[in-house]
Design an enzyme around this catalytic site. Structure first.
Site, PDB file in Angstrom:
ATOM      1  N   THR A 267       0.823  -1.211   0.000  1.00 40.92           N
ATOM      2  CA  THR A 267       0.000   0.000   0.000  1.00 40.92           C
ATOM      3  C   THR A 267       0.854   1.257   0.000  1.00 40.92           C
ATOM      4  O   THR A 267       2.061   1.228   0.229  1.00 40.92           O
ATOM      5  CB  THR A 267      -0.940   0.031   1.221  1.00 40.92           C
ATOM      6  OG1 THR A 267      -0.154   0.238   2.409  1.00 40.92           O
ATOM      7  CG2 THR A 267      -1.727  -1.259   1.341  1.00 40.92           C
ATOM      8  N   CYS A 268       0.177   2.395  -0.188  1.00 42.31           N
ATOM      9  CA  CYS A 268       0.859   3.683  -0.197  1.00 42.31           C
ATOM     10  C   CYS A 268       0.973   4.290   1.192  1.00 42.31           C
ATOM     11  O   CYS A 268       1.297   5.470   1.339  1.00 42.31           O
ATOM     12  CB  CYS A 268       0.146   4.654  -1.141  1.00 42.31           C
ATOM     13  SG  CYS A 268      -1.542   5.030  -0.636  1.00 42.31           S
ATOM     14  N   ASP A 269       0.691   3.492   2.218  1.00 44.80           N
ATOM     15  CA  ASP A 269       0.783   3.958   3.597  1.00 44.80           C
ATOM     16  C   ASP A 269       2.194   3.719   4.126  1.00 44.80           C
ATOM     17  O   ASP A 269       2.726   2.610   4.025  1.00 44.80           O
ATOM     18  CB  ASP A 269      -0.235   3.207   4.462  1.00 44.80           C
ATOM     19  CG  ASP A 269      -0.383   3.824   5.841  1.00 44.80           C
ATOM     20  OD1 ASP A 269       0.606   3.823   6.589  1.00 44.80           O
ATOM     21  OD2 ASP A 269      -1.485   4.295   6.179  1.00 44.80           O
TER      22      ASP A 269
ATOM     23  N   ASN B 222      -6.797   0.960   0.083  1.00 47.05           N
ATOM     24  CA  ASN B 222      -6.108   1.109  -1.214  1.00 47.05           C
ATOM     25  C   ASN B 222      -6.784   0.293  -2.311  1.00 47.05           C
ATOM     26  O   ASN B 222      -6.159  -0.014  -3.330  1.00 47.05           O
ATOM     27  CB  ASN B 222      -4.642   0.696  -1.104  1.00 47.05           C
ATOM     28  CG  ASN B 222      -3.712   1.841  -0.753  1.00 47.05           C
ATOM     29  OD1 ASN B 222      -2.508   1.743  -0.947  1.00 47.05           O
ATOM     30  ND2 ASN B 222      -4.235   2.947  -0.254  1.00 47.05           N
TER      31      ASN B 222
END
Length: 359
Positions: free
Chosen positions: A300-302, A343
């Site tokens: 994910t982009c976290d 996401n």
């Protein structure tokens, strides 16, 4: 393979559940549904005569749909609404856990005559994933709550939990000793619920399950020399973890010192227990040859979706995007912890094999 998935062997669940029941003869074994609520897993547990520790309406409905006797359901969540209590009682549940006066008053009103075990707050040895002080009350307060419950027409027991993935076989002794001390105050106990917490081996090994059973039996004999009240246990991880393997693939390898390896599974779609690097899973690849250190992260982009950067891991230097990685021992607290669609990633899929897979 387009998505990661968890493969569960229900024959392994059945064998481990049968072993657990045999090590605690006469005890009420209640599988913690939250560990893995797959219907085939519940069927395997049912096949050995065990019941279920449920945390709310959905789990009650699920267990009853699989054919569980409501008398074998224990509502172990201390945090529940009045409507949830009424729902459970209407569906035949007669055993609950509590640690607050308002909850006991709700139980007396909406589940009259039920058995309620007052959860103790204990300073047990550190577990891998402790509960902190969210649940339970001090022994003196527990005694007051138990007496109040009796006055309200409820039957009483005591409960405690030594924390999830508890490696010390002696950890249960302090809870058993405290229960015996409170019973000596004139409290008639219909139950001693010693919870779960039984561990499995991930990268670090733990003693065999029989060693935990022996330590618990010794503590019960020492502190209840004239016989202990009926025992209830809530195993979760220990029954299903070793039955499951996650199959995932490498999305990206970023060179550096150390390399970063990104998998298509992370903290939000199945590996929640890697938070604070608490559970260190084993990783298996099909690549041979020299290995080197890596930092492992999810897709994910976290920025928090990093699995291991302090715990040392090494993977083959030849590892490439698209390579299969297997994570054994992942049958517990993986799919049940996955987010719905963070996401846009789908929840972790579960596939079952074994004789209960198509029941």
């Amino acid at each position: 393979m387009n998505h990661p998935y968890l493969l569960v062997d229900t024959d392994v669940v059945e064998a481990r559940a049968r072993e657990f029941v045999s090590l605690f003869p006469g005890a009420h074994v209640r599988y913690a549904v939250k560990a893995n609520p797959e219907p085939a897993v519940l069927d395997a547990v049912l096949s050995v005569g065990a019941g279920f520790d449920v945390a709310g309406r959905a789990e009650i409905e699920l267990c009853l749909a699989r054919g569980a006797d409501p008398a074998t359901l224990a509502y172990g969540n201390t945090i529940k609404k009045r409507d949830d209590i009424a729902f459970a009682y209407a569906h035949g549940v007669r055993e609950f856990t509590s640690d607050a006066l308002s909850d006991i008053e709700n139980l007396a009103e909406y589940a009259p005559g039920s058995l309620v075990s007052i959860r103790l707050l204990l300073d047990a040895p550190d577990s891998v994933t402790p509960f902190g002080r969210k649940f339970g009350c001090e022994p003196e307060a527990a005694l007051d709550l138990a007496r109040r419950a009796v006055a309200l027409g409820l039957r009483v027991g005591l409960a405690f939990h030594v924390g999830s993935q508890q490696p010390d076989p002696r950890a249960w002794e302090i809870g058993i000793a405290t229960a015996a001390k409170l019973a000596a105050e004139g409290l008639f106990l219909e139950r001693v619920n010693i919870g779960g917490g039984f561990p499995v081996s991930y990268r670090d090994s733990v003693p065999p399950l029989a060693e935990y059973a022996s330590a618990i039996a010794s503590a019960l004999a020492a502190y209840f020399p004239d016989g202990h009240p009926p025992l209830l246990l809530e195993p979760g991880r220990v029954l299903v973890a070793d039955a499951g393997v996650i199959r995932t693939e490498v999305v990206l390898v970023k060179p550096g010192s150390p390399r970063w390896v990104y998998l298509d599974i992370g903290r939000y779609n199945g590996l929640a227990e890697t938070e604070n690097e608490a559970i260190a899973y084993r990783l298996l690849t099909e690549r041979d040859g020299p290995s080197g250190p890596v930092i492992l992260a999810g897709p994910t982009c976290d920025g928090d979706d990093v699995l291991y950067q302090r715990t040392p891991y090494e993977l083959p230097l030849s590892l490439r995007a698209g390579d299969l990685v297997e994570i054994p021992g992942a049958g517990a607290y993986t799919a049940s912890y996955a987010s719905v669609a963070f996401n846009g990633i789908e929840p972790l899929a579960v596939r079952c094999v074994g004789r209960f897979a198509h029941a």
